[in-house]
Design a protein around this motif. Sequence first.
Motif, PDB file in Angstrom:
ATOM      1  N   LEU A   7       0.875  -1.235  -0.026  1.00  0.00           N
ATOM      2  CA  LEU A   7       0.017   0.142  -0.032  1.00  0.00           C
ATOM      3  C   LEU A   7       0.983   1.181  -0.047  1.00  0.00           C
ATOM      4  O   LEU A   7       0.653   2.141  -0.820  1.00  0.00           O
ATOM      5  CB  LEU A   7      -0.996  -0.180   1.190  1.00  0.00           C
ATOM      6  CG  LEU A   7      -1.716   1.247   1.368  1.00  0.00           C
ATOM      7  CD1 LEU A   7      -2.616   1.475   0.126  1.00  0.00           C
ATOM      8  CD2 LEU A   7      -2.608   1.092   2.706  1.00  0.00           C
ATOM      9  N   THR A   8       1.770   1.292   0.889  1.00  0.00           N
ATOM     10  CA  THR A   8       2.514   2.570   0.888  1.00  0.00           C
ATOM     11  C   THR A   8       3.374   2.565  -0.404  1.00  0.00           C
ATOM     12  O   THR A   8       3.568   3.838  -0.826  1.00  0.00           O
ATOM     13  CB  THR A   8       3.558   2.497   2.385  1.00  0.00           C
ATOM     14  OG1 THR A   8       4.304   1.166   2.165  1.00  0.00           O
ATOM     15  CG2 THR A   8       2.784   2.628   3.658  1.00  0.00           C
ATOM     16  N   ARG A  13       4.198   6.014  -4.925  1.00  0.00           N
ATOM     17  CA  ARG A  13       4.551   6.021  -6.540  1.00  0.00           C
ATOM     18  C   ARG A  13       3.399   6.952  -7.156  1.00  0.00           C
ATOM     19  O   ARG A  13       3.620   7.895  -7.815  1.00  0.00           O
ATOM     20  CB  ARG A  13       4.303   4.743  -7.149  1.00  0.00           C
ATOM     21  CG  ARG A  13       4.509   4.466  -8.588  1.00  0.00           C
ATOM     22  CD  ARG A  13       4.155   3.328  -9.304  1.00  0.00           C
ATOM     23  NE  ARG A  13       2.968   2.889  -8.948  1.00  0.00           N
ATOM     24  CZ  ARG A  13       2.656   1.637  -8.416  1.00  0.00           C
ATOM     25  NH1 ARG A  13       3.668   0.999  -7.665  1.00  0.00           N
ATOM     26  NH2 ARG A  13       1.534   1.303  -8.130  1.00  0.00           N
ATOM     27  N   PHE A  14       2.326   6.819  -6.680  1.00  0.00           N
ATOM     28  CA  PHE A  14       1.128   7.815  -7.553  1.00  0.00           C
ATOM     29  C   PHE A  14       1.429   9.320  -7.031  1.00  0.00           C
ATOM     30  O   PHE A  14       1.209  10.173  -7.696  1.00  0.00           O
ATOM     31  CB  PHE A  14      -0.278   7.225  -7.060  1.00  0.00           C
ATOM     32  CG  PHE A  14      -1.496   7.687  -7.753  1.00  0.00           C
ATOM     33  CD1 PHE A  14      -1.278   8.669  -8.765  1.00  0.00           C
ATOM     34  CD2 PHE A  14      -2.703   7.523  -7.211  1.00  0.00           C
ATOM     35  CE1 PHE A  14      -2.347   9.322  -9.459  1.00  0.00           C
ATOM     36  CE2 PHE A  14      -3.689   8.345  -7.857  1.00  0.00           C
ATOM     37  CZ  PHE A  14      -3.613   9.050  -8.940  1.00  0.00           C
ATOM     38  N   ALA A  15       1.548   9.335  -5.754  1.00  0.00           N
ATOM     39  CA  ALA A  15       1.623  10.673  -5.123  1.00  0.00           C
ATOM     40  C   ALA A  15       2.777  11.401  -5.782  1.00  0.00           C
ATOM     41  O   ALA A  15       2.961  12.464  -6.091  1.00  0.00           O
ATOM     42  CB  ALA A  15       1.924  10.647  -3.525  1.00  0.00           C
ATOM     43  N   ALA A  73      -0.636  11.010  -0.284  1.00  0.00           N
ATOM     44  CA  ALA A  73       0.442  10.247   0.958  1.00  0.00           C
ATOM     45  C   ALA A  73      -0.020  10.185   2.078  1.00  0.00           C
ATOM     46  O   ALA A  73       0.164   9.044   2.637  1.00  0.00           O
ATOM     47  CB  ALA A  73       1.749  11.146   0.450  1.00  0.00           C
ATOM     48  N   VAL A  74      -0.395  11.330   2.714  1.00  0.00           N
ATOM     49  CA  VAL A  74      -0.790  11.499   4.130  1.00  0.00           C
ATOM     50  C   VAL A  74      -1.776  10.412   4.283  1.00  0.00           C
ATOM     51  O   VAL A  74      -1.899   9.711   5.308  1.00  0.00           O
ATOM     52  CB  VAL A  74      -1.395  12.731   4.493  1.00  0.00           C
ATOM     53  CG1 VAL A  74      -2.041  12.887   5.932  1.00  0.00           C
ATOM     54  CG2 VAL A  74      -0.066  13.724   4.732  1.00  0.00           C
ATOM     55  N   ALA A  75      -2.956  10.233   3.497  1.00  0.00           N
ATOM     56  CA  ALA A  75      -4.151   9.569   3.794  1.00  0.00           C
ATOM     57  C   ALA A  75      -3.676   7.947   3.538  1.00  0.00           C
ATOM     58  O   ALA A  75      -4.122   7.127   4.439  1.00  0.00           O
ATOM     59  CB  ALA A  75      -4.937   9.947   2.537  1.00  0.00           C
ATOM     60  N   LEU A  79      -3.837   5.206   6.621  1.00  0.00           N
ATOM     61  CA  LEU A  79      -4.423   3.974   6.143  1.00  0.00           C
ATOM     62  C   LEU A  79      -3.523   2.724   6.688  1.00  0.00           C
ATOM     63  O   LEU A  79      -3.942   1.651   7.411  1.00  0.00           O
ATOM     64  CB  LEU A  79      -5.182   3.636   5.097  1.00  0.00           C
ATOM     65  CG  LEU A  79      -5.654   2.501   4.820  1.00  0.00           C
ATOM     66  CD1 LEU A  79      -6.902   2.310   5.868  1.00  0.00           C
ATOM     67  CD2 LEU A  79      -6.302   2.409   3.350  1.00  0.00           C
ATOM     68  N   ALA A  80      -2.380   2.743   6.166  1.00  0.00           N
ATOM     69  CA  ALA A  80      -1.367   1.822   6.230  1.00  0.00           C
ATOM     70  C   ALA A  80      -1.220   1.616   8.106  1.00  0.00           C
ATOM     71  O   ALA A  80      -1.233   0.505   8.501  1.00  0.00           O
ATOM     72  CB  ALA A  80      -0.030   2.161   5.835  1.00  0.00           C
TER      73      ALA A  80
END
Length: 119
Positions: A7-8, A13-15, A73-75, A79-80
Amino acid sequence: MLDTSPLTAAVERFADRLRSAPQSRLQRGAAAEALELARELAAAAQRLEDPSGAAPARVMPDEGVFVVGDQLAVAGLDLAEALRAAAGPGAGPGSAKAPSEVLDEAVALVERVEVRAMR
């Protein structure tokens, strides 16, 4: 302990792609897609942290297209952390879904939204 590195990694990567995307791409919908994803990830974390729903829901604000990578990134990291806590020793039954199932769904969601937003 639940391994939340998939997940992280997907979120980071997307962020990173959002942070380096041109303004035109962000304005054409990538930022809106990412903000919606960040809100979904934040809501999932809130459900894990407060399964009874006693606390009022908090919605991630729209702070503009140039901030959405950081919001994602924060969200994702929140969640992680919530997933690790929910799967840790002494964690009681909180959600109808197992933390590992929530993790798998979150990773798949991040990957789908990234493809859709960055095409």
